[in-house]
Scaffold this motif. Structure first.
Motif, PDB file in Angstrom:
ATOM      1  N   SER A  26       0.829  -1.214   0.000  1.00  0.00           N
ATOM      2  CA  SER A  26       0.000   0.000   0.000  1.00  0.00           C
ATOM      3  C   SER A  26       0.863   1.265   0.000  1.00  0.00           C
ATOM      4  N   PHE A  27       2.145   1.143   0.313  1.00  0.00           N
ATOM      5  CA  PHE A  27       3.038   2.297   0.337  1.00  0.00           C
ATOM      6  C   PHE A  27       3.716   2.563  -1.006  1.00  0.00           C
ATOM      7  N   VAL A  28       3.600   1.648  -1.950  1.00  0.00           N
ATOM      8  CA  VAL A  28       4.263   1.830  -3.243  1.00  0.00           C
ATOM      9  C   VAL A  28       3.835   3.135  -3.906  1.00  0.00           C
ATOM     10  N   LEU A 136       8.476  -6.614  -4.413  1.00  0.00           N
ATOM     11  CA  LEU A 136       7.908  -5.592  -3.533  1.00  0.00           C
ATOM     12  C   LEU A 136       8.988  -4.631  -3.050  1.00  0.00           C
ATOM     13  N   SER A 137      10.126  -5.167  -2.690  1.00  0.00           N
ATOM     14  CA  SER A 137      11.230  -4.316  -2.240  1.00  0.00           C
ATOM     15  C   SER A 137      11.672  -3.365  -3.348  1.00  0.00           C
ATOM     16  N   ALA A 138      11.794  -3.877  -4.557  1.00  0.00           N
ATOM     17  CA  ALA A 138      12.185  -3.028  -5.681  1.00  0.00           C
ATOM     18  C   ALA A 138      11.125  -1.962  -5.948  1.00  0.00           C
ATOM     19  N   ASP A 139       9.852  -2.336  -5.853  1.00  0.00           N
ATOM     20  CA  ASP A 139       8.769  -1.376  -6.075  1.00  0.00           C
ATOM     21  C   ASP A 139       8.770  -0.284  -5.009  1.00  0.00           C
ATOM     22  N   LEU A 140       8.998  -0.672  -3.757  1.00  0.00           N
ATOM     23  CA  LEU A 140       9.031   0.318  -2.674  1.00  0.00           C
ATOM     24  C   LEU A 140      10.146   1.336  -2.888  1.00  0.00           C
TER      25      LEU A 140
END
Length: 186
Positions: A26-28, A136-140
């Motif tokens: 949800s933070f992306v 997810l880490s890359a997107d964040l």
């Protein structure tokens, strides 16, 4: 009965992992917006964690623990959420493999084929969960994700602990002396 308990543990770990991933995902869009507004540092190519923390606090976004104030440490944990997600996936895999190994000891050839399929499914789920966490880490962070093969789990076996001679008790020393005498009698 024990298998059901272990499968329940897998389900619990999976639910917790997916809830954490959903929260972090949800933070992306928020962090993408923050990157557009915040100054980018030349050495890292992105805003500082302090800048992210100030932006999230100013925007009124609550932390996972429902606090209003973000700190750089909280932002770092958000960016490193993939570490916990991978750890949870590995724990799920370890439990599933423990069940398969135990059942494999007592299985007939037909059941072994089904267990091999179960093992392959667990391996694929592990790889998928790890890829999702890295994505997810890359997107964040706003970085592109490079899909690489997922390595096998490394099994580190603890080395046997050596007791230094000065720490041996008197009883251990006496047992060693008795053993030496018995060997010399042979």
């Amino acid at each position: 009965m024990q298998e059901e308990i272990e499968r329940g543990r897998i389900i619990g770990l999976r639910q917790r992992r997916l809830a954490t991933a959903e929260w972090a995902a949800s933070f992306v869009p928020l962090l993408a917006e923050a990157r557009r507004e915040l100054p980018i540092y030349a050495d890292t190519g992105e805003p500082s964690q302090d800048a992210y923390a100030r932006w999230l606090t100013k925007s009124g976004i609550l932390t996972r623990r429902k606090k209003k104030i973000w700190r750089s440490e909280t932002v770092r944990r958000l960016f490193d959420v993939h570490i916990g997600l991978i750890d949870e996936a590995e724990r799920e895999f370890d439990i599933a493999m423990g069940i398969v190994r135990f059942k494999m000891r007592y299985a007939d050839p037909a059941a072994r084929k089904a267990l091999a399929t179960e093992e392959e499914t667990a391996t694929n789920e592990r790889a998928s969960a790890i890829r999702d966490a890295l994505q997810l880490s890359a997107d964040l962070r706003g970085h592109p994700y490079d899909d690489e093969p997922i390595p096998d789990r490394l099994d580190f076996k603890p080395k046997p602990r050596k007791v230094p001679p000065q720490r041996r008790t008197a009883r251990q020393a006496a047992q060693t002396e008795i053993a030496k005498k018995q060997i010399s009698l042979l």
